[in-house]
Design an enzyme around this catalytic site. Structure first.
Site, short mmCIF file in Angstrom:
data_model
loop_
_atom_site.label_atom_id
_atom_site.label_comp_id
_atom_site.label_asym_id
_atom_site.label_seq_id
_atom_site.Cartn_x
_atom_site.Cartn_y
_atom_site.Cartn_z
N TYR A 169 0.81 -1.22 0.00
CA TYR A 169 0.00 0.00 0.00
C TYR A 169 0.85 1.27 0.00
O TYR A 169 0.31 2.36 0.02
CB TYR A 169 -0.94 0.00 1.22
CG TYR A 169 -2.21 -0.77 0.96
CD1 TYR A 169 -2.18 -2.14 0.76
CD2 TYR A 169 -3.45 -0.13 0.91
CE1 TYR A 169 -3.34 -2.85 0.52
CE2 TYR A 169 -4.62 -0.83 0.67
CZ TYR A 169 -4.55 -2.19 0.47
OH TYR A 169 -5.71 -2.90 0.23
N LYS B 66 3.08 -15.80 2.81
CA LYS B 66 3.42 -16.66 1.68
C LYS B 66 4.94 -16.71 1.65
O LYS B 66 5.57 -16.26 0.71
CB LYS B 66 2.81 -16.01 0.41
CG LYS B 66 2.96 -16.81 -0.87
CD LYS B 66 1.92 -17.92 -1.01
CE LYS B 66 2.22 -18.74 -2.26
NZ LYS B 66 1.28 -19.86 -2.44
N ASP C 265 -2.97 -18.62 0.57
CA ASP C 265 -3.89 -19.33 -0.33
C ASP C 265 -4.61 -20.46 0.42
O ASP C 265 -5.83 -20.61 0.32
CB ASP C 265 -3.17 -19.84 -1.60
CG ASP C 265 -1.88 -20.60 -1.31
OD1 ASP C 265 -1.42 -20.59 -0.15
OD2 ASP C 265 -1.33 -21.23 -2.24
N ASP D 149 -6.40 -7.09 3.64
CA ASP D 149 -7.51 -6.51 2.89
C ASP D 149 -8.35 -7.61 2.28
O ASP D 149 -9.58 -7.61 2.36
CB ASP D 149 -6.94 -5.58 1.80
CG ASP D 149 -8.04 -4.99 0.93
OD1 ASP D 149 -9.02 -4.48 1.50
OD2 ASP D 149 -7.93 -5.06 -0.31
N ASP E 157 -12.40 -9.32 3.49
CA ASP E 157 -13.61 -9.35 2.67
C ASP E 157 -14.21 -10.75 2.71
O ASP E 157 -15.43 -10.93 2.83
CB ASP E 157 -13.33 -8.94 1.22
CG ASP E 157 -13.59 -7.45 0.98
OD1 ASP E 157 -13.56 -6.67 1.96
OD2 ASP E 157 -13.83 -7.05 -0.19
C1 IPM Z 1 -10.70 -1.41 2.83
C2 IPM Z 1 -10.76 -0.88 1.44
C3 IPM Z 1 -9.56 0.01 1.19
C4 IPM Z 1 -8.32 -0.84 1.34
C5 IPM Z 1 -9.57 0.72 -0.17
C6 IPM Z 1 -10.84 1.50 -0.39
C7 IPM Z 1 -8.37 1.61 -0.35
O1 IPM Z 1 -10.85 -1.90 0.51
O2 IPM Z 1 -10.74 -0.60 3.79
O3 IPM Z 1 -10.63 -2.63 3.00
O4 IPM Z 1 -7.88 -1.46 0.38
O5 IPM Z 1 -7.79 -0.88 2.45
MN MN Z 2 -10.94 -3.86 1.42
#
Ligand code: IPM
Ligand code: MN
Length: 350
Positions: free
Chosen positions: A141, A191, A224, A248, A252
């Site tokens: 990042y 990894k 993975d 990140d 999700d």
């Molecule tokens: C999150 C989002 C951010 C990230 C983006 C919007 C930059 O996906 O907070 O998870 O990648 O951290």
């Molecule tokens: Mn995210």
């Protein structure tokens, strides 16, 4: 409790809608005088009107707050085009980097009655309740890279992951402390068989710091393989620690298996306490449902539990968590409006 100063960036789309309910919960649980809110108009709409993303004067002002509450940023498709990444890098990541948010906390919990795409529920009887401690200021990042011969068949682009002993050690240590206070198991996701340089640093620090926490069981999984584990049986996790991009991605998936992104809360914590920490739902601005009053404010409200805990009010944080959990269980699969959900949770807190 003395009045804490909170900067509020509702942002775009459903951001301001869910944020209003989050502030409602804070006021309900802590009383009308506990927090002093200052609203900042930032995000896609603000950029479209003014050309400003995050002026330095505002960044400077934000330093003076006890915490920041963020809704979501991101324009509706079809609105005046925003260059990809402008708001992400110029606002959200700028805040995380400028305020040294080295610890990005993302808890996941599967509540009774909440639908999950996991089937069969092999973990039936065991709780799915884990927290991902994501590094927040380093890794891929950092924008550390470049491109040459752009647009030609000889284009070459690099993104170099930055990993410092300082950054890795502090997030790993934080994760061990959290594991010690929970079910005493910590998993490192990386990894290191391929990413030998960064992987070796993470692995070494993980084992070194782990020696100081003999009561915490430590595990390592390749990222993975962890994706499979998260889908097959997420009840096996207690605390997970990982780098910025892996964190990140895995959060999700973690949200998806525990009822969706509408329930996923997060905290961006500045470990030294020099700068304000920031609390936000994991979800985005969801322009497709903005303005309809149907967004689920639960993640934004749960993020307030993380804020309260961070500001030293563990008792109030627990009350918010309990109210959210009771409401999720009571609503079952039923959908309520944004304000209805906010009111139901606030009523439990009052
Ligand atoms: C999150 C989002 C951010 C990230 C983006 C919007 C930059 O996906 O907070 O998870 O990648 O951290
Ligand atoms: Mn995210």
């Amino acid at each position: 409790m003395t009045s804490a100063r909170i900067a509020v960036i509702g942002g775009d789309g459903i951001g301001p809608e869910v944020t209003a309910e989050a502030l409602k919960a804070l006021t309900a649980v802590a009383g009308p005088d506990a927090f002093d809110f200052t609203h900042y108009d930032l995000g896609a709409e603000h950029w479209q009107r003014t050309g400003e993303v995050l002026p330095d004067t505002v960044l400077e002002e934000l330093k003076g707050f006890d915490a920041i509450v963020l809704g979501a940023i991101g324009a509706a498709p079809g609105s005046k085009a925003i260059p990809s990444g402008l708001l992400e890098r110029g606002l959200l990541l700028k805040l995380r980097f400028a305020f040294d948010h080295g610890i990005n906390l993302r808890p996941s919990k599967l509540y009774p009655g909440v639908p999950t795409p996991l089937a069969p529920r092999v973990f039936e009887g065991r709780e799915v309740d884990f927290v991902v401690v994501r590094e927040g200021t380093e890794g891929l990042y950092c924008g550390n890279g470049g491109a040459v011969r752009i647009g030609t068949p000889h284009e070459l682009a690099t993104e170099v992951s930055v990993n410092t002993y300082f950054g890795v050690e502090r997030v790993v240590r934080d994760a061990y402390h959290r594991a010690q206070a929970r079910r005493r198991q910590l998993t490192l996701l990386h990894k290191h068989n391929v990413l030998v340089n960064a992987g070796s640093l993470w692995n070494r620090v993980f084992n070194e710091v782990g020696e100081e926490f003999p009561d915490v069981e430590r595990r390592y999984l390749h990222i993975d393989a962890a994706m499979i584990a998260m889908v097959v049986d997420p009840s096996q996790f207690d605390v997970i620690v990982t780098d910025n991009l892996f964190g990140d991605i895995v959060t999700d998936l973690a949200a998806a298996v525990t009822g969706g992104i509408g329930l996923a809360a997060s905290a961006n914590i500045n470990p030294s306490g020099e700068f304000p920490s920031m609390f936000e739902p994991v979800h985005g601005s969801a322009p497709d449902i903005a303005g309809q009053g149907i967004a689920d404010p639960t993640a934004a409200i749960s993020s307030m539990a993380l804020l309260l805990d961070h500001l030293g009010h563990a008792d109030l944080a627990k009350r918010v968590d309990d109210a959210v959990s009771a409401d999720i269980t009571e609503r079952g699969g039923q959908r309520f409006s944004t304000v209805e959900t906010g009111d139901r949770i606030a009523a439990r807190l009052a």
